[in-house]
Design an enzyme around this catalytic site. Structure first.
Site, mmCIF file in Angstrom:
data_model
loop_
_atom_site.group_PDB
_atom_site.id
_atom_site.type_symbol
_atom_site.label_atom_id
_atom_site.label_comp_id
_atom_site.label_asym_id
_atom_site.label_seq_id
_atom_site.Cartn_x
_atom_site.Cartn_y
_atom_site.Cartn_z
ATOM 1 N N GLY A 72 158.101 36.795 30.947
ATOM 2 C CA GLY A 72 157.281 37.974 31.182
ATOM 3 C C GLY A 72 157.858 38.908 32.217
ATOM 4 O O GLY A 72 158.854 38.619 32.869
ATOM 5 N N GLY A 74 156.506 41.878 35.228
ATOM 6 C CA GLY A 74 155.364 42.459 35.923
ATOM 7 C C GLY A 74 155.836 43.473 36.937
ATOM 8 O O GLY A 74 157.007 43.856 36.939
ATOM 9 N N GLY A 75 154.926 43.904 37.795
ATOM 10 C CA GLY A 75 155.269 44.864 38.829
ATOM 11 C C GLY A 75 156.378 44.337 39.711
ATOM 12 O O GLY A 75 157.192 45.068 40.254
ATOM 13 N N GLY A 77 158.851 42.083 38.851
ATOM 14 C CA GLY A 77 160.156 41.913 38.229
ATOM 15 C C GLY A 77 160.038 41.005 37.029
ATOM 16 O O GLY A 77 159.014 41.003 36.361
ATOM 17 N N VAL A 79 160.089 37.254 35.033
ATOM 18 C CA VAL A 79 159.728 35.858 35.257
ATOM 19 C C VAL A 79 160.395 34.984 34.196
ATOM 20 O O VAL A 79 160.346 35.295 33.005
ATOM 21 C CB VAL A 79 158.201 35.663 35.200
ATOM 22 C CG1 VAL A 79 157.837 34.243 35.634
ATOM 23 C CG2 VAL A 79 157.482 36.672 36.088
ATOM 24 N N ASP A 188 144.646 42.337 43.713
ATOM 25 C CA ASP A 188 144.836 42.621 42.288
ATOM 26 C C ASP A 188 144.280 41.470 41.446
ATOM 27 O O ASP A 188 144.964 40.921 40.598
ATOM 28 C CB ASP A 188 146.322 42.848 42.002
ATOM 29 C CG ASP A 188 146.562 43.538 40.651
ATOM 30 O OD1 ASP A 188 145.593 44.090 40.079
ATOM 31 O OD2 ASP A 188 147.707 43.513 40.182
#
Ligand SMILES: *[C@@H]1O[C@H](CO)[C@@H](O)[C@H](O)[C@H]1NC(C)=O
Length: 344
Positions: A72, A74-75, A77, A79, A188
């Site tokens: 994945g 995300g904000g 970087g 994974v 978040d």
């Protein structure tokens, strides 16, 4: 003549070889020096003394970063999934040069490595030998709450499982807010940041350092996070408090009972629909997920809605604390369980 030519050729080839070898050695030394510099810049000396954190060499992580391990983005970087010391891990690699101050990074890592709770994703270690430190977390095999609620392969989720997920996630947040040496705010909270293990035990993820790095990347001061879950009071004041997490958690409860995504769009949203229905008749039965509407459970569902509505209050002081939310969810979870036992 012929003989001397071949000798000079040999000498030439030998020379090229020597030059290549020397260049290679110089490169190697440079690389080593850079590795060392990154290690020190990222607070290696401070972290060597930390008890609960493993420091990985970059060579050990290298084999993990291949496309078949990618899970994945995300904000923060990218994974990747891997195995280190016989343990499945999720490795988070920042997109590019984060410029966190070394001591700040080291301190965050130390704080986070001490956050050990059954409902919080554990930070196992990091790699400091690269420009932006790589973080290694425990791996959870069932994905996120967002995946299982709204993903392609919808798993059946009975009310008991949902109550348990709500109560246990709340427990993780209570720990962050009030049981650690330094209060930790998440900032978040959303289903995508609640991960689940093989028994669907939820664990809160993506707070602390990974947030710090993401924040840094987007420049300090700007608000990052998902608008659909964001406390409007925080948006107004720019001041994150534990009550902002409580608000976001209210949205998570609504998603759990409706199995609808809290998308943020003008006019209509899950939150607005629920608040309006609740204001009118103190219940929101038509918004409940059909899978969990059973007459004997309506009372529990109404109580859940009630808790969510309180969390979503625009008056921050009217919102319960995370501890309150947990206590009430805990009781609902217990009573639902004993009800099941009675039916058997
Ligand atoms: C909720 O109930 C389930 C059983 O239905 C139990 O396994 C779980 O530990 C409970 N969670 C909390 C936080 O009480």
């Amino acid at each position: 003549m012929g003989l001397s030519t071949s000798a000079s050729e040999k000498g030439g080839i030998g020379g090229v070889f020597i030059i290549a070898a020397i260049s290679f050695l110089i490169l190697l030394r440079k690389e080593k020096k850079k590795t060392r510099q990154f290690y020190e810049k990222n607070g290696g000396h401070t972290l060597e003394k930390a008890k609960f954190i493993k420091l990985f060499e970059k060579e050990r992580l290298k084999p993990i970063f291949k496309s078949s391990n990618f899970i994945g983005k995300g904000g923060f970087g990218e994974v990747y999934k891997g195995i280190l010391d016989n343990e499945p891990v999720a490795v988070k690699k920042p997109i590019s040069g984060s410029v966190l101050e070394n001591e700040q990074f080291a301190n965050e890592v130390i704080i986070q490595s001490q956050v050990i709770h059954k409902n919080i994703v554990r930070l196992i270690g990091c790699c400091l030998e690269v420009e932006a430190p790589i973080l290694v977390y425990e791996f959870l095999c069932s994905g996120s709450l967002d995946d299982i609620l709204h993903g392609k392969n919808k798993v059946p989720l009975n009310l008991g499982v949902r109550l348990s997920i709500a109560a246990e996630s709340a427990d993780g947040l209570v720990y962050m807010h009030s049981k650690t040496n330094i209060k930790i705010l998440h900032g978040d909270v959303k289903p995508a940041n609640i991960l689940l293990d093989e028994k669907f035990v939820p664990k809160i993820s993506d707070f602390g350092i990974s947030r710090l790095i993401a924040r840094d990347k987007h420049h300090t001061g700007s608000i990052i996070g998902d608008m659909s879950y964001m406390d409007p009071v925080y948006l107004q004041t720019g001041r994150l408090t534990e009550k902002s997490d409580v608000y976001s958690f209210g949205v998570v409860i609504l998603e759990l009972i409706s199995r609808k995504k809290a998308t943020h769009s003008e006019g209509s949203s899950l939150v607005i629909n629920f608040l309006e229905a609740y204001k009118k008749e103190r219940k929101a039965t038509h918004l409940f997920d059909k899978e969990i509407i059973a007459t004997e459970d309506l009372e529990v569902l109404d109580s859940l809605t009630g808790i969510a509505v309180e969390c979503l209050s625009l008056d921050v002081d009217q919102r319960p604390s995370m501890t309150d939310v947990f206590n009430r969810l805990f009781i609902l979870n217990q009573s639902h369980k004993s009800q099941l036992v009675c039916e058997l």
